[in-house]
Design an enzyme around this catalytic site. Structure first.
Site, PDB file in Angstrom:
ATOM      1  N   CYS A  10       0.872  -1.185   0.000  1.00 25.64           N
ATOM      2  CA  CYS A  10       0.000   0.000   0.000  1.00 25.64           C
ATOM      3  C   CYS A  10       0.902   1.226   0.000  1.00 25.64           C
ATOM      4  O   CYS A  10       2.073   1.134  -0.388  1.00 25.64           O
ATOM      5  CB  CYS A  10      -0.974  -0.032   1.175  1.00 25.64           C
ATOM      6  SG  CYS A  10      -0.199  -0.022   2.810  1.00 25.64           S
ATOM      7  N   ARG A  16      -3.358  -0.620   5.380  1.00 27.45           N
ATOM      8  CA  ARG A  16      -3.971  -1.667   4.549  1.00 27.45           C
ATOM      9  C   ARG A  16      -3.080  -2.885   4.349  1.00 27.45           C
ATOM     10  O   ARG A  16      -3.522  -4.028   4.548  1.00 27.45           O
ATOM     11  CB  ARG A  16      -4.383  -1.082   3.188  1.00 27.45           C
ATOM     12  CG  ARG A  16      -5.503  -0.082   3.292  1.00 27.45           C
ATOM     13  CD  ARG A  16      -5.657   0.716   2.026  1.00 27.45           C
ATOM     14  NE  ARG A  16      -4.493   1.576   1.797  1.00 27.45           N
ATOM     15  CZ  ARG A  16      -4.253   2.263   0.700  1.00 27.45           C
ATOM     16  NH1 ARG A  16      -5.103   2.185  -0.316  1.00 27.45           N
ATOM     17  NH2 ARG A  16      -3.175   3.022   0.592  1.00 27.45           N
ATOM     18  N   ASP A 127      -8.265   3.776   1.220  1.00 26.57           N
ATOM     19  CA  ASP A 127      -7.284   4.197   2.222  1.00 26.57           C
ATOM     20  C   ASP A 127      -8.022   4.787   3.431  1.00 26.57           C
ATOM     21  O   ASP A 127      -8.704   5.804   3.303  1.00 26.57           O
ATOM     22  CB  ASP A 127      -6.378   5.259   1.578  1.00 26.57           C
ATOM     23  CG  ASP A 127      -5.249   5.681   2.490  1.00 26.57           C
ATOM     24  OD1 ASP A 127      -5.299   5.350   3.698  1.00 26.57           O
ATOM     25  OD2 ASP A 127      -4.322   6.333   1.992  1.00 26.57           O
TER      26      ASP A 127
HETATM   27  P1  4NP Z   1      -1.772   2.781   4.129  1.00 24.70           P
HETATM   28  O1  4NP Z   1      -2.383   4.156   4.686  1.00 24.70           O
HETATM   29  O2  4NP Z   1      -1.224   3.108   2.745  1.00 24.70           O
HETATM   30  O3  4NP Z   1      -2.952   1.875   4.071  1.00 24.70           O
HETATM   31  O4  4NP Z   1      -0.696   2.361   5.107  1.00 24.70           O
HETATM   32  C1  4NP Z   1      -1.667   5.342   4.757  1.00 24.70           C
HETATM   33  C2  4NP Z   1      -0.795   5.551   5.791  1.00 24.70           C
HETATM   34  C3  4NP Z   1      -0.102   6.737   5.890  1.00 24.70           C
HETATM   35  C4  4NP Z   1      -0.285   7.717   4.932  1.00 24.70           C
HETATM   36  C5  4NP Z   1      -1.150   7.498   3.893  1.00 24.70           C
HETATM   37  C6  4NP Z   1      -1.844   6.320   3.790  1.00 24.70           C
HETATM   38  N1  4NP Z   1       0.412   8.947   5.044  1.00 24.70           N
HETATM   39  O5  4NP Z   1       0.232   9.803   4.166  1.00 24.70           O
HETATM   40  O6  4NP Z   1       1.183   9.143   6.006  1.00 24.70           O
END
Ligand code: 4NP
Length: 161
Positions: A10, A16, A127
């Site tokens: 992800c 995710r 997300d």
């Molecule tokens: P992930 O979610 O891609 O599902 O781990 C996110 C975690 C952090 C960020 C964006 C999406 N961020 O911009 O810090």
């Protein structure tokens, strides 16, 4: 023995993909023959959270539903992962596009969307990081459970027949 690698990807590797990682590890406890053949990991296309444990919201909701995400630590995906993992499964279209940009020309594995294994008419795991409350994190888990079950069925066919 060379294990077959499955890598979930992800953006941040704190919501995710660690959820998918924890769910697959748990589901594989009921599939010891398959479990022995696989190496499972997760990574992010961005390096913002490298070294961090999963987001507390993901861990808490996962724990309530029987999954332990707390040992996992975020890392960034790298081109070398294409030589270590046969299945590289992206949570959304942007993750997939970012992976395609670093995919080596000689990669012979499967790079695609995780939800292709879910049998749903949905392409992306939304997300949950900025926008959603608990419902969003529960939805990520619902989708991960469904897609991991489909992935296991696929891997059973491919590796155990
Ligand atoms: P992930 O979610 O891609 O599902 O781990 C996110 C975690 C952090 C960020 C964006 C999406 N961020 O911009 O810090």
């Amino acid at each position: 023995m060379q294990r077959v690698g499955v890598l979930f990807v992800c953006l941040g590797n704190i919501c995710r993909s660690p959820t998918a990682h924890g769910v697959l590890l748990k589901q594989l406890e009921a599939e010891p023959r398959l479990q022995r053949l696989l190496e499972v990991d997760s990574a992010g296309t961005a390096a913002y959270h490298v070294g961090n444990p999963p987001d507390r919201r993901s861990s808490q909701i996962a724990a309530r539903r029987g999954y332990d995400l707390t040992p996992l630590r975020a890392r960034a995906v790298q081109a070398d992962d294409f030589y270590r993992y046969r299945y590289i499964l992206a949570m959304d279209g942007q993750n997939l596009a970012d992976l395609k940009r670093i995919q080596p020309a000689d990669f012979g594995g499967h790079l695609g969307l995780f939800l292709d294994f879910a049998g749903l008419h949905r392409a992306e795991v939304p997300d949950p990081y900025y926008s959603s409350g608990e419902a969003g994190f529960n939805e990520v888990l619902d989708l991960a459970e469904r897609a991991c079950a489909g992935l296991i069925a696929h891997l059973r066919q491919e590796l155990l027949q």
